[in-house]
Design a protein around this motif. Structure first.
Motif, mmCIF file in Angstrom:
data_model
loop_
_atom_site.group_PDB
_atom_site.id
_atom_site.type_symbol
_atom_site.label_atom_id
_atom_site.label_comp_id
_atom_site.label_asym_id
_atom_site.label_seq_id
_atom_site.Cartn_x
_atom_site.Cartn_y
_atom_site.Cartn_z
ATOM 1 N N MET A 131 74.555 22.917 73.708
ATOM 2 C CA MET A 131 74.686 24.531 74.219
ATOM 3 C C MET A 131 75.542 24.638 73.180
ATOM 4 O O MET A 131 76.777 24.450 73.353
ATOM 5 N N GLU A 132 75.668 26.185 72.870
ATOM 6 C CA GLU A 132 76.416 27.282 72.122
ATOM 7 C C GLU A 132 77.246 27.287 73.328
ATOM 8 O O GLU A 132 77.111 27.219 74.691
ATOM 9 N N GLY A 133 78.916 27.832 73.370
ATOM 10 C CA GLY A 133 79.194 28.986 73.592
ATOM 11 C C GLY A 133 78.837 29.821 74.002
ATOM 12 O O GLY A 133 78.349 30.327 73.483
ATOM 13 N N LYS A 134 79.870 30.968 75.135
ATOM 14 C CA LYS A 134 79.220 31.828 76.021
ATOM 15 C C LYS A 134 80.538 33.154 75.070
ATOM 16 O O LYS A 134 81.555 32.484 74.499
ATOM 17 N N LEU A 135 80.339 34.622 75.513
ATOM 18 C CA LEU A 135 81.796 35.453 75.106
ATOM 19 C C LEU A 135 81.267 36.029 76.440
ATOM 20 O O LEU A 135 81.305 36.502 77.106
ATOM 21 N N ILE A 136 83.204 36.276 76.442
ATOM 22 C CA ILE A 136 83.725 37.594 76.963
ATOM 23 C C ILE A 136 84.056 38.180 76.277
ATOM 24 O O ILE A 136 85.201 38.463 76.101
ATOM 25 N N ILE A 137 84.118 39.810 76.978
ATOM 26 C CA ILE A 137 84.225 41.079 76.271
ATOM 27 C C ILE A 137 85.375 41.188 77.606
ATOM 28 O O ILE A 137 84.725 41.660 78.579
ATOM 29 N N PHE A 138 86.258 41.997 77.261
ATOM 30 C CA PHE A 138 87.163 42.815 77.923
ATOM 31 C C PHE A 138 87.551 44.107 76.878
ATOM 32 O O PHE A 138 87.981 43.381 75.685
ATOM 33 N N SER A 139 87.321 45.297 77.014
ATOM 34 C CA SER A 139 87.252 46.347 76.880
ATOM 35 C C SER A 139 88.353 47.483 78.257
ATOM 36 O O SER A 139 88.177 46.756 79.015
ATOM 37 N N ALA A 140 89.169 48.226 77.665
ATOM 38 C CA ALA A 140 89.490 49.025 78.992
ATOM 39 C C ALA A 140 90.336 49.889 77.390
ATOM 40 O O ALA A 140 90.320 49.684 76.288
ATOM 41 N N PRO A 141 90.880 51.446 77.709
ATOM 42 C CA PRO A 141 91.875 51.872 77.430
ATOM 43 C C PRO A 141 93.035 51.770 77.109
ATOM 44 O O PRO A 141 94.056 50.786 77.755
ATOM 45 N N SER A 142 93.515 52.214 75.583
ATOM 46 C CA SER A 142 94.650 51.274 75.492
ATOM 47 C C SER A 142 96.118 51.339 76.693
ATOM 48 O O SER A 142 95.706 52.072 77.600
ATOM 49 N N GLY A 143 96.826 50.195 76.579
ATOM 50 C CA GLY A 143 97.178 50.322 78.641
ATOM 51 C C GLY A 143 97.249 50.245 79.796
ATOM 52 O O GLY A 143 97.947 49.956 80.242
ATOM 53 N N SER A 144 95.837 49.732 79.193
ATOM 54 C CA SER A 144 94.895 49.684 80.912
ATOM 55 C C SER A 144 95.600 48.215 81.410
ATOM 56 O O SER A 144 95.173 47.272 82.505
ATOM 57 N N LYS B 97 82.707 51.314 72.664
ATOM 58 C CA LYS B 97 81.670 50.762 71.892
ATOM 59 C C LYS B 97 81.412 49.826 71.308
ATOM 60 O O LYS B 97 80.306 49.199 71.192
ATOM 61 N N GLY B 98 82.219 48.794 71.047
ATOM 62 C CA GLY B 98 82.805 46.960 70.378
ATOM 63 C C GLY B 98 81.565 46.636 71.682
ATOM 64 O O GLY B 98 81.303 45.765 71.058
ATOM 65 N N GLY B 99 82.516 46.976 72.319
ATOM 66 C CA GLY B 99 82.038 45.947 73.904
ATOM 67 C C GLY B 99 80.835 46.240 74.037
ATOM 68 O O GLY B 99 80.164 44.870 74.202
ATOM 69 N N CYS B 100 80.513 47.497 74.431
ATOM 70 C CA CYS B 100 79.319 47.217 74.790
ATOM 71 C C CYS B 100 78.080 47.046 73.565
ATOM 72 O O CYS B 100 77.223 46.466 73.718
ATOM 73 N N ALA B 101 78.162 46.915 71.978
ATOM 74 C CA ALA B 101 77.251 46.659 71.496
ATOM 75 C C ALA B 101 77.693 44.922 71.088
ATOM 76 O O ALA B 101 76.377 44.501 70.867
ATOM 77 N N ILE B 102 78.800 44.809 71.215
ATOM 78 C CA ILE B 102 78.463 42.976 71.847
ATOM 79 C C ILE B 102 77.854 42.561 72.659
ATOM 80 O O ILE B 102 76.582 41.680 72.493
ATOM 81 N N LYS B 103 77.827 43.426 73.922
ATOM 82 C CA LYS B 103 77.247 42.558 75.068
ATOM 83 C C LYS B 103 75.439 43.359 74.825
ATOM 84 O O LYS B 103 74.985 42.300 74.789
ATOM 85 N N GLU B 104 75.452 43.764 73.340
ATOM 86 C CA GLU B 104 73.961 44.622 73.823
ATOM 87 C C GLU B 104 73.271 43.015 72.579
ATOM 88 O O GLU B 104 72.348 42.793 73.185
ATOM 89 N N HIS B 105 74.049 42.487 71.931
ATOM 90 C CA HIS B 105 73.731 41.822 71.208
ATOM 91 C C HIS B 105 73.178 40.506 71.677
ATOM 92 O O HIS B 105 72.225 39.867 71.313
#
Length: 190
Positions: free
Chosen positions: A1-14, A105-113
């Motif tokens: 089983m391959e690994g999973k992905l955890i994505i964190f996104s936020a405005p800078s300084g959050s 936007k990057g977080g959304c793209a990775i999640k979609e992929h």
């Protein structure tokens, strides 16, 4: 089983980087940080290959032409950020769980992929005013850059509903505990 992905996104300084660093200290999570490429200059004590892979805007555009990125974004003029596809795939094949610190936007793209293989978490500041205070306190950016970041933050906050979970970082310790529970539940569920 391959690994999973955890994505964190936020405005800078959050506080997303602080929360990610907290998660990285939990060895049982088997987290491997995805080091993004950027065309911006290093800040403070940042080192190439540790916090980011630093390249020139021209080098970044060449990587785009070669379709080397899973996602990328020109966040500000000539300031690109992106995730190298080969870097992520290599970690997943080694059964590592890859954690991302990316723009919305990057977080959304990775999640979609990656779909259900990825957990997308949005870290939200308690208010724009608190965000301004945090950016000023960290003292790494000029007043002009802070103003630019605050202007962009309102736009970025509109992406929160596209994420699996939203953590409001009003009390750091509570936000870190919430993130840890979310990640544990995601990684260790059947």
């Amino acid at each position: 089983m391959e690994g999973k992905l955890i994505i964190f996104s936020a405005p800078s300084g959050s506080g997303k980087t602080t929360i990610i660093n907290s998660l990285m200290s939990h060895e049982e999570l088997n987290l491997s940080f995805s080091i993004s490429c950027t065309s911006r200059a290093p800040r403070g004590n940042e080192r190439d290959g540790v916090e980011y892979h630093f390249v020139t805007p021209e080098e970044f555009r060449s990587l785009i032409e070669k379709k080397e990125f899973l996602e990328y974004e020109e966040v500000y003029k000539d300031r690109y950020y992106g995730t190298l596809r080969s870097h992520v795939d290599e970690k997943l094949k080694k059964k590592e769980n890859v954690i991302f610190d990316v723009d919305v936007k990057g977080g959304c793209a990775i999640k979609e992929h990656y779909g259900k293989r990825a957990l997308a978490v949005f870290v939200q500041p308690p208010s724009i005013e608190e965000l301004r205070l945090r950016l000023e306190k960290r003292a790494t950016d000029s007043p002009e850059v802070i103003a630019e970041r605050l202007s962009k933050a309102s736009y970025e906050l509109s992406f929160a509903p596209k994420f699996d979970h939203v953590i409001v970082n009003d009390v750091l310790e509570r936000a870190e505990e919430e993130a840890l529970k979310l990640v544990r539940d995601f990684l260790f569920k059947d």
